[in-house]
Design an enzyme around this catalytic site. Structure first.
Site, PDB file in Angstrom:
ATOM      1  N   GLY A  54     -46.047  -3.874  10.328  1.00 34.46           N
ATOM      2  CA  GLY A  54     -46.699  -2.940  11.245  1.00 34.46           C
ATOM      3  C   GLY A  54     -45.799  -2.717  12.450  1.00 34.46           C
ATOM      4  CD  GLU A  55     -44.113  -6.206  15.924  1.00 34.41           C
ATOM      5  OE1 GLU A  55     -44.831  -6.544  16.877  1.00 34.41           O
ATOM      6  OE2 GLU A  55     -42.937  -6.540  15.775  1.00 34.41           O
ATOM      7  CG  HIS A  56     -46.169   1.460  12.799  1.00 36.40           C
ATOM      8  ND1 HIS A  56     -45.913   0.507  11.843  1.00 36.40           N
ATOM      9  CD2 HIS A  56     -47.179   2.226  12.301  1.00 36.40           C
ATOM     10  CE1 HIS A  56     -46.724   0.706  10.803  1.00 36.40           C
ATOM     11  NE2 HIS A  56     -47.501   1.748  11.066  1.00 36.40           N
ATOM     12  N   GLY A  57     -47.558   2.532  15.979  1.00 33.08           N
ATOM     13  CA  GLY A  57     -48.830   3.210  16.202  1.00 33.08           C
ATOM     14  C   GLY A  57     -48.886   4.487  15.393  1.00 33.08           C
ATOM     15  NE  ARG A 102     -50.853   0.896  13.358  1.00 27.75           N
ATOM     16  CZ  ARG A 102     -51.997   1.471  12.940  1.00 27.75           C
ATOM     17  NH1 ARG A 102     -52.458   1.220  11.753  1.00 27.75           N
ATOM     18  NH2 ARG A 102     -52.629   2.317  13.685  1.00 27.75           N
TER      19      ARG A 102
END
Length: 145
Positions: A54-57, A102
């Site tokens: 994840g580690e993105h929006g 996230r």
């Protein structure tokens, strides 16, 4: 599956209906009971313990996340508040509305996470840098997209 429109922008756990008998459990997700129409399904597996995905929006994408096996810790962030969740059973489904950063951390071997998405893959829907995400939220783009 229980869902209410007054909570449309808030991430939350939903209970997935299940039919259980001596042969095992059958989980069911039916289109009319979901908070959006499904346009894409993907799944994460063979992720090493402790690894982060994840580690993105997303600007417009709604998602339902289901941990089919194992356990994952999910932290959602709307730019103002964090929402921590742990998924470890397919009987609970995490609704992720648009405008959430996230982070999924895999904490058990052989964890499998299935994601139901409201849109096909669209590169312009992603925000990959957290500072860019915060700028997008501060500029009020969240309500416009």
């Amino acid at each position: 599956m229980q869902d209410t429109t007054e909570n449309a922008g808030v991430p939350r756990l939903l209970d997935a209906p299940a039919f259980v008998d001596g042969r095992g459990s059958l989980g069911v997700l039916e289109g009319a009971a979901l908070p959006f129409d499904i346009a894409r399904i993907y799944y994460l597996y063979d992720v090493p313990i402790g690894a982060v995905r994840g580690e993105h929006g997303h600007k417009r994408l709604h998602q339902l996340m289901i941990c089919m096996h194992g356990q994952t810790e999910i932290t959602l962030n709307d730019g103002n508040q964090q929402y921590p969740f742990t998924l470890s059973t397919p009987g609970q489904v995490l609704y992720v509305p648009p405008g959430m950063w996230r982070r999924l951390r895999f904490v058990m071997p052989e964890t499998v996470v299935c994601v139901l998405a409201s849109r096909p893959y669209e590169v312009d829907d992603y925000i990959y840098e957290y500072e860019d995400f915060l700028t997008w939220v501060r500029q009020g783009k969240k309500q416009q997209d």
